[in-house]
Design a protein around this motif. Sequence first.
Motif, PDB file in Angstrom:
ATOM      1  N   ILE A  58       0.855  -1.187   0.000  1.00  0.00           N
ATOM      2  CA  ILE A  58       0.000   0.000   0.000  1.00  0.00           C
ATOM      3  C   ILE A  58       0.892   1.239   0.000  1.00  0.00           C
ATOM      4  O   ILE A  58       1.841   1.326   0.780  1.00  0.00           O
ATOM      5  CB  ILE A  58      -0.928   0.043   1.230  1.00  0.00           C
ATOM      6  N   ILE A  59       0.566   2.174  -0.878  1.00  0.00           N
ATOM      7  CA  ILE A  59       1.249   3.468  -0.894  1.00  0.00           C
ATOM      8  C   ILE A  59       0.210   4.544  -0.610  1.00  0.00           C
ATOM      9  O   ILE A  59      -0.809   4.621  -1.298  1.00  0.00           O
ATOM     10  CB  ILE A  59       1.934   3.738  -2.241  1.00  0.00           C
ATOM     11  N   THR A  60       0.465   5.355   0.409  1.00  0.00           N
ATOM     12  CA  THR A  60      -0.407   6.495   0.700  1.00  0.00           C
ATOM     13  C   THR A  60       0.308   7.760   0.257  1.00  0.00           C
ATOM     14  O   THR A  60       1.457   7.992   0.629  1.00  0.00           O
ATOM     15  CB  THR A  60      -0.760   6.571   2.195  1.00  0.00           C
ATOM     16  N   VAL A  61      -0.371   8.568  -0.529  1.00  0.00           N
ATOM     17  CA  VAL A  61       0.255   9.786  -1.044  1.00  0.00           C
ATOM     18  C   VAL A  61      -0.810  10.875  -1.142  1.00  0.00           C
ATOM     19  O   VAL A  61      -1.292  11.232  -2.198  1.00  0.00           O
ATOM     20  CB  VAL A  61       0.992   9.505  -2.382  1.00  0.00           C
ATOM     21  N   THR A  62      -1.195  11.369   0.038  1.00  0.00           N
ATOM     22  CA  THR A  62      -2.264  12.350   0.156  1.00  0.00           C
ATOM     23  C   THR A  62      -1.800  13.501   1.053  1.00  0.00           C
ATOM     24  O   THR A  62      -0.812  13.362   1.779  1.00  0.00           O
ATOM     25  CB  THR A  62      -3.528  11.736   0.788  1.00  0.00           C
ATOM     26  N   PRO A  63      -2.531  14.619   1.064  1.00  0.00           N
ATOM     27  CA  PRO A  63      -2.227  15.705   1.998  1.00  0.00           C
ATOM     28  C   PRO A  63      -3.048  15.631   3.285  1.00  0.00           C
ATOM     29  O   PRO A  63      -3.230  16.626   3.967  1.00  0.00           O
ATOM     30  CB  PRO A  63      -2.600  16.947   1.181  1.00  0.00           C
ATOM     31  N   SER A  64      -3.531  14.437   3.628  1.00  0.00           N
ATOM     32  CA  SER A  64      -4.464  14.283   4.739  1.00  0.00           C
ATOM     33  C   SER A  64      -3.875  14.750   6.073  1.00  0.00           C
ATOM     34  O   SER A  64      -2.684  14.586   6.344  1.00  0.00           O
ATOM     35  CB  SER A  64      -4.882  12.819   4.868  1.00  0.00           C
ATOM     36  N   GLN A  65      -4.750  15.280   6.919  1.00  0.00           N
ATOM     37  CA  GLN A  65      -4.375  15.651   8.284  1.00  0.00           C
ATOM     38  C   GLN A  65      -5.141  14.836   9.318  1.00  0.00           C
ATOM     39  O   GLN A  65      -5.199  15.209  10.494  1.00  0.00           O
ATOM     40  CB  GLN A  65      -4.590  17.147   8.497  1.00  0.00           C
ATOM     41  N   LYS A  66      -5.691  13.713   8.883  1.00  0.00           N
ATOM     42  CA  LYS A  66      -6.317  12.771   9.805  1.00  0.00           C
ATOM     43  C   LYS A  66      -6.135  11.366   9.256  1.00  0.00           C
ATOM     44  O   LYS A  66      -5.973  11.176   8.049  1.00  0.00           O
ATOM     45  CB  LYS A  66      -7.800  13.094  10.009  1.00  0.00           C
ATOM     46  N   PRO A  67      -6.142  10.351  10.124  1.00  0.00           N
ATOM     47  CA  PRO A  67      -5.849   8.985   9.675  1.00  0.00           C
ATOM     48  C   PRO A  67      -6.810   8.502   8.600  1.00  0.00           C
ATOM     49  O   PRO A  67      -8.021   8.694   8.701  1.00  0.00           O
ATOM     50  CB  PRO A  67      -5.994   8.156  10.955  1.00  0.00           C
ATOM     51  N   ILE A  68      -6.248   7.872   7.583  1.00  0.00           N
ATOM     52  CA  ILE A  68      -7.048   7.250   6.523  1.00  0.00           C
ATOM     53  C   ILE A  68      -7.048   5.734   6.693  1.00  0.00           C
ATOM     54  O   ILE A  68      -8.084   5.099   6.604  1.00  0.00           O
ATOM     55  CB  ILE A  68      -6.489   7.629   5.141  1.00  0.00           C
ATOM     56  N   LEU A  69      -5.868   5.155   6.941  1.00  0.00           N
ATOM     57  CA  LEU A  69      -5.761   3.703   7.096  1.00  0.00           C
ATOM     58  C   LEU A  69      -5.838   3.312   8.567  1.00  0.00           C
ATOM     59  O   LEU A  69      -5.148   3.904   9.402  1.00  0.00           O
ATOM     60  CB  LEU A  69      -4.436   3.203   6.521  1.00  0.00           C
ATOM     61  N   THR A 119       4.813  17.601   6.595  1.00  0.00           N
ATOM     62  CA  THR A 119       4.577  18.861   7.299  1.00  0.00           C
ATOM     63  C   THR A 119       3.958  18.541   8.653  1.00  0.00           C
ATOM     64  O   THR A 119       3.203  17.571   8.770  1.00  0.00           O
ATOM     65  CB  THR A 119       3.611  19.763   6.500  1.00  0.00           C
ATOM     66  N   LYS A 120       4.247  19.341   9.643  1.00  0.00           N
ATOM     67  CA  LYS A 120       3.655  19.131  10.957  1.00  0.00           C
ATOM     68  C   LYS A 120       2.127  19.131  10.840  1.00  0.00           C
ATOM     69  O   LYS A 120       1.542  20.018  10.240  1.00  0.00           O
ATOM     70  CB  LYS A 120       4.116  20.229  11.914  1.00  0.00           C
ATOM     71  N   GLY A 121       1.490  18.110  11.412  1.00  0.00           N
ATOM     72  CA  GLY A 121       0.040  18.008  11.391  1.00  0.00           C
ATOM     73  C   GLY A 121      -0.502  17.027  10.382  1.00  0.00           C
ATOM     74  O   GLY A 121      -1.611  16.518  10.545  1.00  0.00           O
ATOM     75  N   LYS A 122       0.250  16.714   9.332  1.00  0.00           N
ATOM     76  CA  LYS A 122      -0.237  15.752   8.349  1.00  0.00           C
ATOM     77  C   LYS A 122      -0.233  14.335   8.939  1.00  0.00           C
ATOM     78  O   LYS A 122       0.624  13.988   9.745  1.00  0.00           O
ATOM     79  CB  LYS A 122       0.621  15.784   7.084  1.00  0.00           C
ATOM     80  N   GLN A 123      -1.192  13.524   8.493  1.00  0.00           N
ATOM     81  CA  GLN A 123      -1.301  12.157   9.006  1.00  0.00           C
ATOM     82  C   GLN A 123      -2.130  11.311   8.055  1.00  0.00           C
ATOM     83  O   GLN A 123      -3.206  11.727   7.630  1.00  0.00           O
ATOM     84  CB  GLN A 123      -1.941  12.149  10.402  1.00  0.00           C
ATOM     85  N   GLU A 124      -1.655  10.106   7.745  1.00  0.00           N
ATOM     86  CA  GLU A 124      -2.386   9.183   6.886  1.00  0.00           C
ATOM     87  C   GLU A 124      -2.698   7.856   7.569  1.00  0.00           C
ATOM     88  O   GLU A 124      -3.602   7.144   7.151  1.00  0.00           O
ATOM     89  CB  GLU A 124      -1.585   8.909   5.610  1.00  0.00           C
ATOM     90  N   LEU A 125      -1.954   7.513   8.632  1.00  0.00           N
ATOM     91  CA  LEU A 125      -2.100   6.215   9.288  1.00  0.00           C
ATOM     92  C   LEU A 125      -2.553   6.370  10.730  1.00  0.00           C
ATOM     93  O   LEU A 125      -2.100   7.266  11.446  1.00  0.00           O
ATOM     94  CB  LEU A 125      -0.776   5.443   9.272  1.00  0.00           C
TER      95      LEU A 125
END
Length: 322
Positions: free
Chosen positions: A195-206, A224-230
């Motif tokens: 799995i590759i996550t490549v988003t600008p998310s700031q809350k968990p996706i996975l 960047t501070k605040g970004k989060q995907e997991l």
Amino acid sequence: MLILSEAQARQLVGIDDAIEAVAATFRAMAKGAARNYPVVREGVGLNDAVFGVKAGADVSTPFLGLKAGGYWPGNMAKGLGNHQSSTLLFDPATGRAAALVSANYLTGIRTGAASALATRALARPEASVLGIIGTGGQSPHQLACTARVRNLTRVHGWDTSAESAARFRETVEALGLDYVAEADPEAVARAADVIITVTPSQKPILQKAWIRPGTHISAMGADTKGKQELDTALVAAARLFVDEAAQSVSIGEFQHAFAAGLIGPEALTPLGAVLDGSATGRHAADEVTIFDGTGVALQDLVVAELAWRKALESGAGVTVDY
């Protein structure tokens, strides 16, 4: 000083070259021969743009320089890419400016190369199903580079934009692979070996519960501070690998689990140490591995330096008196 355009950079640096160049600089980092300098990354205060400067030096090659650029979310409406950046190389012996290289394509390909190296080193050898969370401008590079290191058969994609996920089909099928545009990220996670996550998310996706035993994840979006995907529980339960530990726990994916006390510095293994054989990668077939690709300056500089060297050999670019 030599100036290289976007088209010239694209022509000079191919996928395989980029993968091996980034591998070399990761190994140099592990040996202490290359160092990234502190990152500057700030909101511009205009058009929601974020601007940053990354710099570093590799004394083994040698090269020295910086990449400056960032993210302008309104650029697509103007017919421009949202990500804009340029790399400036210096002669490490004298400090004189040596080359200015357009870095939009090079940023994409070096990011794809980093995750491909993580997949090559950490994913199970038989892994053949790729999941991509985020099917925007970076996703073609991730796909193309991953396809160089694993024999992929199928790709599952998801994006907050269903139209983007559907458009990605053409890119996947051009490589002769089957494609499934999923309705949610859980479906991607449950289907994929890598799995590759490549988003600008700031809350968990996975979420941890979705990940199958033996999965490898390359988390490439958090820079960047605040970004989060997991989910932090997922991070805490996996074996963790980084491009650079200091960036990972400050601006990368692992910043959240680190701040919560769920992981410590001892849990983070540099990917370069795995590549040079001084550290082990995957221990077991059912182990979940995560690579936090924050994007370090040396990745940018090594592909720009490669473009510069090839340009000198081929006569490409424009030389100016500076």
